[in-house]
Design a protein around this motif. Structure first.
Motif, PDB file in Angstrom:
ATOM      1  N   GLY A  20      61.606 144.445 116.241  1.00 30.23           N
ATOM      2  CA  GLY A  20      62.734 145.606 115.569  1.00 30.23           C
ATOM      3  C   GLY A  20      63.999 144.951 115.318  1.00 30.23           C
ATOM      4  O   GLY A  20      64.477 143.968 115.986  1.00 30.23           O
ATOM      5  N   ASP A  21      64.962 145.167 114.273  1.00 26.41           N
ATOM      6  CA  ASP A  21      66.073 144.556 113.872  1.00 26.41           C
ATOM      7  C   ASP A  21      67.168 145.096 114.918  1.00 26.41           C
ATOM      8  O   ASP A  21      68.244 144.631 115.091  1.00 26.41           O
ATOM      9  CB  ASP A  21      66.278 144.891 112.505  1.00 26.41           C
ATOM     10  CG  ASP A  21      66.521 146.324 112.075  1.00 26.41           C
ATOM     11  OD1 ASP A  21      66.201 147.143 112.847  1.00 26.41           O
ATOM     12  OD2 ASP A  21      67.007 146.687 110.975  1.00 26.41           O
ATOM     13  N   SER A  22      66.694 146.146 115.719  1.00 28.42           N
ATOM     14  CA  SER A  22      67.327 146.675 117.036  1.00 28.42           C
ATOM     15  C   SER A  22      67.903 145.451 117.916  1.00 28.42           C
ATOM     16  O   SER A  22      68.807 145.522 118.566  1.00 28.42           O
ATOM     17  CB  SER A  22      66.890 147.770 117.628  1.00 28.42           C
ATOM     18  OG  SER A  22      65.541 147.349 118.070  1.00 28.42           O
ATOM     19  N   LEU A  23      67.189 144.153 117.736  1.00 29.43           N
ATOM     20  CA  LEU A  23      67.383 143.043 118.641  1.00 29.43           C
ATOM     21  C   LEU A  23      68.825 142.848 118.246  1.00 29.43           C
ATOM     22  O   LEU A  23      69.409 141.895 119.048  1.00 29.43           O
ATOM     23  CB  LEU A  23      66.349 142.034 118.227  1.00 29.43           C
ATOM     24  CG  LEU A  23      66.463 141.304 117.058  1.00 29.43           C
ATOM     25  CD1 LEU A  23      67.296 140.492 116.802  1.00 29.43           C
ATOM     26  CD2 LEU A  23      64.989 140.727 116.865  1.00 29.43           C
ATOM     27  N   VAL A  58      56.975 142.813 112.014  1.00 26.71           N
ATOM     28  CA  VAL A  58      58.681 142.504 112.228  1.00 26.71           C
ATOM     29  C   VAL A  58      59.401 143.119 111.106  1.00 26.71           C
ATOM     30  O   VAL A  58      58.768 143.530 109.738  1.00 26.71           O
ATOM     31  CB  VAL A  58      58.635 140.909 111.855  1.00 26.71           C
ATOM     32  CG1 VAL A  58      60.167 140.487 111.762  1.00 26.71           C
ATOM     33  CG2 VAL A  58      57.651 140.057 112.741  1.00 26.71           C
ATOM     34  N   ASP A  59      60.677 143.639 111.541  1.00 23.74           N
ATOM     35  CA  ASP A  59      61.462 144.554 110.471  1.00 23.74           C
ATOM     36  C   ASP A  59      61.924 143.477 109.589  1.00 23.74           C
ATOM     37  O   ASP A  59      62.426 142.178 110.022  1.00 23.74           O
ATOM     38  CB  ASP A  59      62.586 145.021 111.306  1.00 23.74           C
ATOM     39  CG  ASP A  59      62.506 146.482 111.742  1.00 23.74           C
ATOM     40  OD1 ASP A  59      61.401 147.121 111.265  1.00 23.74           O
ATOM     41  OD2 ASP A  59      63.273 147.065 112.597  1.00 23.74           O
ATOM     42  N   LEU A  60      61.984 143.807 108.223  1.00 27.55           N
ATOM     43  CA  LEU A  60      62.900 143.209 107.278  1.00 27.55           C
ATOM     44  C   LEU A  60      64.472 143.668 107.476  1.00 27.55           C
ATOM     45  O   LEU A  60      64.590 144.706 107.546  1.00 27.55           O
ATOM     46  CB  LEU A  60      62.240 143.572 105.865  1.00 27.55           C
ATOM     47  CG  LEU A  60      61.088 142.752 105.323  1.00 27.55           C
ATOM     48  CD1 LEU A  60      60.467 143.581 104.260  1.00 27.55           C
ATOM     49  CD2 LEU A  60      61.412 141.406 104.838  1.00 27.55           C
TER      50      LEU A  60
END
Ligand SMILES: Nc1nc(=O)c2c([nH]1)NC[C@@H]1CN(c3ccc(C(=O)N[C@@H](CCC(=O)O)C(=O)O)cc3)CN21
Ligand SMILES: CC(C)C(=O)C(=O)O
Ligand SMILES: [Mg+2]
Length: 273
Positions: A48-51, A87-89
């Motif tokens: 996640g782009d939460s990374l 994988v998040d764009l």
């Protein structure tokens, strides 16, 4: 032939086929180390782009970059064997046009080995979802509370508390399914709306803050482990890993200062004689 235990990796079609069946278990993972720990129990791992917030200490998901997503995505693929890796764009990599979305999604897939990408948005992203899915890129959609739109929402706000909002969110979910998404994340939506959308779609819904009515669940790993300082109400802490880390580090610091560590067992000596 003896019984073989060959676990084939989950794919976008195998996840899609789970609609209405056994619940889909998903967690975020940002690296090979955590992927190795969670992969045996999951069907899907989301990089996640939460990374950007959890792993890089940034203020929102808007600062995640394609380079970050590629590095972390490749690591999670290497650390897992059975879960589908999605994988998040990141923000800014897919909104401008289907062509830009394709270019960046293709890089994500080629450079990480992931099996699908995720993007935020409903009806307005349908054309892009169709463009990608017809060109070999499976897409998971994400509707309801979409964190990349935090500035247009004015905060991380639960969606669908007013019945008048339901039709637009339902239309978003229907549009992404019709455009070819293999699954959709429903984030931060009220329970009866999540139930209605799940019943009406022919693709699985994966909920986060969207009740048990969804076909699967996802949480940010660090949140459910008890590693995050503050968590939204929809999180249940299944562990107290933050406290465990604190206790271990405290004990280490004390042992170094009192010279109790390193001890006999941790020290090398020259050959006798
Ligand atoms: N660690 C982490 N966990 C997440 O679940 C997460 C992230 N980061 N970063 C990206 C987004 C942001 N998310 C969030 C963040 C806060 C709330 C929150 O505070 N919600 C309120 C509800 C407010 C309302 O009802 O309108 C809550 O009290 O839970 C929700 C989702 C979910 N995502
Ligand atoms: C929580 C999930 C759905 C997500 O998009 C993320 O971690 O970035
Ligand atoms: Mg995300």
């Amino acid at each position: 032939m003896s019984a073989e235990i060959i676990t084939k990796r989950q794919s976008a079609p195998s996840i899609r086929a789970r609609k209405g069946g056994e619940k889909i278990v998903a967690l975020t993972s940002y690296s090979a180390g955590t992927a190795r720990l969670v992969d045996p129990f999951c069907d899907l791992l989301l990089v996640g782009d939460s990374l950007a917030m959890v792993e890089h200490g940034l203020g929102s998901t808007l600062s995640a970059t394609l380079e970050m997503m590629i590095l972390h995505g490749a690591s999670v693929v290497r650390g897992s064997a059975r879960s589908l890796v999605v994988v998040d764009l990141p923000f800014g990599s897919y909104e401008a046009s289907p062509e830009t979305a394709f270019r960046h999604a293709a890089r994500l897939m080629a450079e990480t080995g992931c099996g699908a990408v995720k993007l935020e948005g409903g009806a307005h992203m349908a054309e892009t979802i169709r463009f990608l899915t017809t060109r070999g890129i499976p897409v998971m959609a994400h509707v309801g509370l979409t964190p990349q739109a935090v500035n247009t929402f004015g905060g991380f706000k639960t969606q669908g508390r007013e019945r008048e909002q339901w039709a637009a969110i339902e239309a978003d979910a229907a549009a992404v399914a019709e455009a070819g998404a293999f699954a959709v994340v429903l984030e931060g939506v009220v329970e009866p709306l999540a139930a209605k959308i799940t019943q009406n779609l022919d693709i699985p819904t994966i909920g986060i803050g969207a009740s048990a009515e969804c076909d699967g669940q996802i949480l940010v790993l660090e949140d459910m482990l008890g590693l995050s300082p503050r968590v939204p109400r929809f999180v249940h802490r299944f562990g107290a890993i933050g406290e465990a880390v604190t206790a271990a580090v405290e004990a280490y610091a004390e042992a170094v200062r009192t010279k109790a560590f390193p001890g006999e067992a941790n020290v090398y000596q020259p050959k006798a004689g």
